[in-house]
Design a protein around this motif. Structure first.
Motif, PDB file in Angstrom:
ATOM      1  N   GLY A   4       8.672   3.167  -1.304  1.00 30.22           N
ATOM      2  CA  GLY A   4       8.791   1.940  -0.525  1.00 30.22           C
ATOM      3  C   GLY A   4       7.683   1.799   0.506  1.00 30.22           C
ATOM      4  O   GLY A   4       7.768   0.946   1.379  1.00 30.22           O
ATOM      5  N   LEU A   5       6.662   2.635   0.431  1.00 32.81           N
ATOM      6  CA  LEU A   5       5.552   2.543   1.377  1.00 32.81           C
ATOM      7  C   LEU A   5       4.553   1.486   0.921  1.00 32.81           C
ATOM      8  O   LEU A   5       4.269   1.344  -0.255  1.00 32.81           O
ATOM      9  N   ILE A   6       4.034   0.797   1.894  1.00 37.72           N
ATOM     10  CA  ILE A   6       3.006  -0.199   1.628  1.00 37.72           C
ATOM     11  C   ILE A   6       1.832   0.129   2.528  1.00 37.72           C
ATOM     12  O   ILE A   6       2.007   0.381   3.731  1.00 37.72           O
ATOM     13  N   TRP A  10      -6.765  -0.729   6.237  1.00 41.17           N
ATOM     14  CA  TRP A  10      -7.837   0.139   5.762  1.00 41.17           C
ATOM     15  C   TRP A  10      -8.949   0.119   6.793  1.00 41.17           C
ATOM     16  O   TRP A  10      -9.205  -0.908   7.435  1.00 41.17           O
ATOM     17  N   TYR A  11      -9.617   1.254   6.911  1.00 38.01           N
ATOM     18  CA  TYR A  11     -10.775   1.333   7.806  1.00 38.01           C
ATOM     19  C   TYR A  11     -11.868   2.113   7.083  1.00 38.01           C
ATOM     20  O   TYR A  11     -11.696   3.291   6.773  1.00 38.01           O
ATOM     21  N   ALA A  42      -6.623   5.074   5.571  1.00 35.64           N
ATOM     22  CA  ALA A  42      -5.597   4.092   5.194  1.00 35.64           C
ATOM     23  C   ALA A  42      -4.334   4.361   6.009  1.00 35.64           C
ATOM     24  O   ALA A  42      -3.946   5.511   6.223  1.00 35.64           O
ATOM     25  N   LEU A  43      -3.694   3.284   6.477  1.00 40.05           N
ATOM     26  CA  LEU A  43      -2.469   3.375   7.275  1.00 40.05           C
ATOM     27  C   LEU A  43      -1.326   2.769   6.447  1.00 40.05           C
ATOM     28  O   LEU A  43      -1.447   1.670   5.914  1.00 40.05           O
ATOM     29  N   CYS A  48       2.243   6.414   8.987  1.00 37.37           N
ATOM     30  CA  CYS A  48       1.432   7.575   8.590  1.00 37.37           C
ATOM     31  C   CYS A  48       0.077   7.107   8.087  1.00 37.37           C
ATOM     32  O   CYS A  48      -0.059   6.023   7.528  1.00 37.37           O
ATOM     33  N   ALA A  49      -0.907   7.968   8.281  1.00 38.51           N
ATOM     34  CA  ALA A  49      -2.269   7.644   7.847  1.00 38.51           C
ATOM     35  C   ALA A  49      -2.847   8.832   7.091  1.00 38.51           C
ATOM     36  O   ALA A  49      -2.430   9.978   7.277  1.00 38.51           O
ATOM     37  N   ASP A  50      -3.807   8.547   6.270  1.00 38.39           N
ATOM     38  CA  ASP A  50      -4.534   9.592   5.553  1.00 38.39           C
ATOM     39  C   ASP A  50      -5.970   9.103   5.390  1.00 38.39           C
ATOM     40  O   ASP A  50      -6.260   7.905   5.488  1.00 38.39           O
TER      41      ASP A  50
END
Length: 173
Positions: A4-6, A10-11, A42-43, A48-50
């Motif tokens: 269910g994550l969207i 973006w950076y 990406a957030l 959460c971000a990666d």
């Protein structure tokens, strides 16, 4: 997405001071030869971000300006050396009339025949290719040996002489 994550933002950092917030940014031009560290962060909708990084290497096109030891017109049996700046990482392909020459695989070539010579240089990193302009080489046939005749015997006493002459060949001096 099964969790269910969207992805919500973006950076992009292109490593040269330029950034973008687009998911699919436009192609980015690099004007200077260098290695650039590209980072994408990406957030997700849960906060959460990666991120991921990648190095992009921008390499130069080879310089393909042919220089020659003069003259470019010479008699059969002589030669001229054609050369371009040498780089041990590059691949060289000498051509005459646009056709590859067997053994023409270094930064210099010594033609002995008439033709229009050029060289294709490939920087294998990025497959950057440059082809030089053509250099025209002209090889002249040597004149035929003239026939020498003598007015009398070639064996004579000291103090005597013999007159030697050659046949007149049109165009020769």
């Amino acid at each position: 997405d099964p969790d269910g994550l969207i992805l919500s933002s973006w950076y992009w950092d292109f490593g040269d001071g330029s950034t973008s917030g687009d998911q699919q940014p436009a192609p980015h031009p690099y004007l200077t030869v260098d290695d650039y560290l590209i980072k994408l962060k990406a957030l997700a909708s849960n906060g959460c971000a990666d991120s991921i990084t990648h190095v992009a290497s921008v390499v130069a096109y080879p310089v393909a300006a042919v220089t020659a030891t003069p003259p470019l017109t010479f008699c059969k049996g002589d030669s001229v050396t054609l050369s371009v700046p040498s780089n041990s990482s590059y691949n060289y392909y000498w051509m005459v009339g646009g056709v590859s020459i067997t053994g023409g695989d270094s930064s210099s070539y010594t033609p002995k025949l008439t033709g229009s010579y050029s060289v294709k240089i490939v920087n294998p990193i990025g497959n950057c290719t440059t082809t030089s302009s053509e250099v025209s080489i002209t090889v002249l046939d040597a004149p035929a040996a003239p026939y020498i005749s003598a007015s009398k015997a070639l064996e004579f006493c000291q103090g005597d002489s013999v007159e030697l002459s050659v046949t007149n060949i049109e165009g020769y001096r």
